[in-house]
Motif scaffolding. Structure first.
Motif, PDB file in Angstrom:
ATOM      1  N   LYS A  38       0.847  -1.199   0.000  1.00  0.00           N
ATOM      2  CA  LYS A  38       0.000   0.000   0.000  1.00  0.00           C
ATOM      3  C   LYS A  38       0.880   1.247   0.000  1.00  0.00           C
ATOM      4  N   ASP A  39       0.283   2.355  -0.414  1.00  0.00           N
ATOM      5  CA  ASP A  39       1.013   3.624  -0.477  1.00  0.00           C
ATOM      6  C   ASP A  39       0.044   4.760  -0.190  1.00  0.00           C
ATOM      7  N   PHE A  40       0.481   5.760   0.566  1.00  0.00           N
ATOM      8  CA  PHE A  40      -0.349   6.948   0.739  1.00  0.00           C
ATOM      9  C   PHE A  40       0.547   8.162   0.876  1.00  0.00           C
ATOM     10  N   GLY A  41      -0.011   9.339   0.547  1.00  0.00           N
ATOM     11  CA  GLY A  41       0.752  10.572   0.639  1.00  0.00           C
ATOM     12  C   GLY A  41      -0.123  11.741   1.035  1.00  0.00           C
ATOM     13  N   ILE A  42       0.430  12.643   1.839  1.00  0.00           N
ATOM     14  CA  ILE A  42      -0.226  13.890   2.233  1.00  0.00           C
ATOM     15  C   ILE A  42       0.548  15.024   1.575  1.00  0.00           C
ATOM     16  N   ASN A  43      -0.154  15.917   0.875  1.00  0.00           N
ATOM     17  CA  ASN A  43       0.495  16.926   0.036  1.00  0.00           C
ATOM     18  C   ASN A  43       0.043  18.340   0.371  1.00  0.00           C
ATOM     19  N   VAL A  44       0.978  19.278   0.264  1.00  0.00           N
ATOM     20  CA  VAL A  44       0.686  20.707   0.303  1.00  0.00           C
ATOM     21  C   VAL A  44       1.573  21.375  -0.744  1.00  0.00           C
TER      22      VAL A  44
ATOM     23  N   GLU B  88       5.464  16.582   0.002  1.00  0.00           N
ATOM     24  CA  GLU B  88       4.680  15.379   0.253  1.00  0.00           C
ATOM     25  C   GLU B  88       5.361  14.510   1.294  1.00  0.00           C
ATOM     26  N   TYR B  89       4.569  14.064   2.275  1.00  0.00           N
ATOM     27  CA  TYR B  89       5.031  13.040   3.192  1.00  0.00           C
ATOM     28  C   TYR B  89       4.231  11.771   2.900  1.00  0.00           C
ATOM     29  N   GLY B  90       4.927  10.636   2.759  1.00  0.00           N
ATOM     30  CA  GLY B  90       4.229   9.403   2.426  1.00  0.00           C
ATOM     31  C   GLY B  90       4.874   8.173   3.010  1.00  0.00           C
ATOM     32  N   GLN B  91       4.135   7.084   2.949  1.00  0.00           N
ATOM     33  CA  GLN B  91       4.620   5.781   3.392  1.00  0.00           C
ATOM     34  C   GLN B  91       4.237   4.729   2.371  1.00  0.00           C
ATOM     35  N   ARG B  92       5.148   3.778   2.161  1.00  0.00           N
ATOM     36  CA  ARG B  92       4.895   2.669   1.243  1.00  0.00           C
ATOM     37  C   ARG B  92       5.366   1.377   1.900  1.00  0.00           C
ATOM     38  N   GLY B  93       4.526   0.346   1.797  1.00  0.00           N
ATOM     39  CA  GLY B  93       4.911  -0.952   2.313  1.00  0.00           C
ATOM     40  C   GLY B  93       4.661  -1.101   3.802  1.00  0.00           C
ATOM     41  N   THR B  94       5.195  -2.174   4.385  1.00  0.00           N
ATOM     42  CA  THR B  94       5.000  -2.505   5.790  1.00  0.00           C
ATOM     43  C   THR B  94       6.193  -3.312   6.296  1.00  0.00           C
ATOM     44  N   THR B  95       6.398  -3.277   7.625  1.00  0.00           N
ATOM     45  CA  THR B  95       7.446  -4.095   8.224  1.00  0.00           C
ATOM     46  C   THR B  95       6.911  -5.446   8.690  1.00  0.00           C
ATOM     47  N   ASN B  96       5.603  -5.697   8.471  1.00  0.00           N
ATOM     48  CA  ASN B  96       5.035  -6.994   8.839  1.00  0.00           C
ATOM     49  C   ASN B  96       5.676  -8.109   8.021  1.00  0.00           C
ATOM     50  N   ASN B  97       5.829  -9.264   8.630  1.00  0.00           N
ATOM     51  CA  ASN B  97       6.348 -10.458   7.941  1.00  0.00           C
ATOM     52  C   ASN B  97       7.719 -10.225   7.310  1.00  0.00           C
ATOM     53  N   ASN B  98       8.549  -9.401   7.983  1.00  0.00           N
ATOM     54  CA  ASN B  98       9.929  -9.141   7.547  1.00  0.00           C
ATOM     55  C   ASN B  98      10.009  -8.424   6.200  1.00  0.00           C
ATOM     56  N   LEU B  99       9.007  -7.626   5.884  1.00  0.00           N
ATOM     57  CA  LEU B  99       9.028  -6.851   4.649  1.00  0.00           C
ATOM     58  C   LEU B  99       9.615  -5.462   4.894  1.00  0.00           C
ATOM     59  N   ILE B 100       9.651  -4.656   3.835  1.00  0.00           N
ATOM     60  CA  ILE B 100      10.285  -3.339   3.889  1.00  0.00           C
ATOM     61  C   ILE B 100       9.227  -2.234   3.909  1.00  0.00           C
ATOM     62  N   LYS B 101       9.461  -1.235   4.780  1.00  0.00           N
ATOM     63  CA  LYS B 101       8.589  -0.064   4.832  1.00  0.00           C
ATOM     64  C   LYS B 101       9.403   1.173   4.490  1.00  0.00           C
ATOM     65  N   GLU B 102       8.853   1.989   3.609  1.00  0.00           N
ATOM     66  CA  GLU B 102       9.503   3.236   3.217  1.00  0.00           C
ATOM     67  C   GLU B 102       8.746   4.431   3.790  1.00  0.00           C
ATOM     68  N   ASN B 103       9.467   5.324   4.436  1.00  0.00           N
ATOM     69  CA  ASN B 103       8.962   6.651   4.780  1.00  0.00           C
ATOM     70  C   ASN B 103       9.687   7.647   3.873  1.00  0.00           C
ATOM     71  N   TYR B 104       8.943   8.475   3.161  1.00  0.00           N
ATOM     72  CA  TYR B 104       9.597   9.386   2.236  1.00  0.00           C
ATOM     73  C   TYR B 104       9.022  10.790   2.348  1.00  0.00           C
TER      74      TYR B 104
END
Length: 422
Positions: A361-367, A385-401
């Protein structure tokens, strides 16, 4: 003079986009890389809306029907600076990247039509992943490249308030991936390399309608349809053994195989529709909804079915702008355009976990801000824009950008008129 400067900048930035590396995301490892959503900085600052928006001062990459509203020659260039933090379990790593995102030129054709041409990234690959979960068996993954799209679009008013448009694009690029594996107490390492070119056409259709309600309120609706297309993929793959000298440089040894790759990637129909409400040169609020079926391929270029696969994708966007007083003489900040938006996206990428596949999943907040320039109708646009992509569940990768976007929109109402005095 301004015409020569714009055309010179167009050629220079075209070369820059073709040569750049657009991504630093680990998720660009999958398929043909990280998808680039074709929106201007102005549209991105409002959450990515725009399929229903009519504006005669800015280009619209979402809906070609919007070209019908162009009333001045417009040159647009946009770039971004991305600050990325990648988290996996209790570990994190930070990085950043800077790149050009698009260049485009639009101009009116008569009083009821308009044309735009430009160059945009289509996908981008830029990752370096290190797997040392087993100290006896270390693997390094590297990839770079991507695809670009050159396009031409046309829009025209077919009836009062109703415009239609079409866009034709050509997608091209090259992607290179490699996997280096080193085992403890083994003299030679092994390396797998693949390189392939992507080619193909893409077509988009669009329509917009606007009507005026009471109290000068304007209601607009729009839809665009990017038609399904097959991209041809040709290249090669090879595997070989290698050793390292004292400077840690690779020394190829025995070639295990070297063969051709050929196939295609199916990019399915993408539908975007939405509506908006506002007052001209004062405020606007719009909503977009996007749907696309799963990417497909007759080879392993898209998904191998083991590490990842693709499902249908969707995106919801809401946003708008506000201008306090567009013709204010006493206050510059009253003439500034203030933008904000939100987007929520299901990318369609499914990554293999221990027991199942996890959706990314991916989401972003923009101004953003639209800053008027001294030249008539031209402006400098800033977006954050501040956003997040992915998750740390099940040893996966989460991105904060965090994205900082900048664009320049130069408008010239005298583009097609000769100066009487030079």
């Amino acid at each position: 003079m301004i015409k020569r400067l714009i055309l010179g900048a167009f050629v220079f930035t075209t070369t820059a986009i073709l040569a750049q590396k657009n991504s630093a995301s680990p998720y660009s490892y999958f398929g043909i890389g990280e998808n680039f959503e074709a929106v201007t900085v102005e549209q991105a600052s409002m959450g990515g809306i725009g399929v229903a928006m009519k504006n005669n001062q800015h280009l619209n990459f979402i809906n070609p029907a919007a070209n019908a509203d162009l009333r001045a020659a417009t040159y647009a260039i946009g770039g971004s600076l991305t600050f990325l933090t990648v988290k996996e379990g209790n570990e994190s790593q930070a990085g950043n990247s800077t790149n050009l995102r698009y260049i485009a030129l639009g101009f009116p054709v008569g009083k009821k039509a308009g044309v735009s041409v430009g160059l945009q990234p289509f996908s981008s690959v830029g990752y370096s992943l290190f797997d040392d979960s087993n100290p006896e068996d270390v693997t390094l993954f590297n990839g770079e490249g991507g695809a670009n799209k050159i396009y031409a679009s046309f829009g025209i008013y077919a009836y009062k308030g109703l415009s239609v448009g079409a866009e034709a694009g050509f997608i091209f690029g090259n992607i290179e991936n490699s996997i280096l594996n080193r085992r403890a107490n083994v003299m030679l390492a092994t390396k797998y390399e693949e390189s392939f070119n992507i080619r193909g056409g893409q077509f988009k259709l669009g329509t917009q309608y606007k009507t005026e309600l009471k109290n000068k309120l304007q209601l607009s609706a729009g839809a665009s349809f990017t038609l399904s297309t097959d991209l041809s993929v040709k290249g090669s793959e090879k595997m070989y053994s290698l050793s390292f000298n004292n400077s840690n440089q690779e020394l190829p040894r025995e070639e295990l195989f070297n063969r051709s790759l050929i196939g295609n990637i199916n990019v399915p129909l993408k539908t975007v529709y939405g509506f908006g409400l506002g007052k001209e040169n004062k405020w606007y609020v719009g909503v977009n909804q996007q749907f696309q079926s799963a990417l497909g391929s007759n080879s392993v270029f898209i998904a191998d079915g083991q590490s990842h696969k693709y499902d249908d994708s969707s995106k919801f966007s809401i946003g708008g702008y506000y201008i306090p007083k567009i013709n204010s003489i006493s206050s510059y900040w009253d003439r500034v355009t203030y933008r904000a938006g939100l987007r929520i996206e299901d990318t369609g990428l499914l990554v293999k976990t221990t027991d199942n596949f996890e959706a990314v999943k991916d989401f972003g907040i923009n101004v953003g801000l639209g800053l008027p320039l001294p030249r008539q109708l031209s402006n400098l646009n800033l977006g954050f824009e501040y956003g997040q992509r992915g998750t740390t569940n099940n040893n996966l990768i989460k991105e904060n950008y965090f994205n900082v976007r900048l664009s320049l929109s130069l408008n010239d109402i005298n583009w097609f008129h000769k100066n009487k005095i030079d």
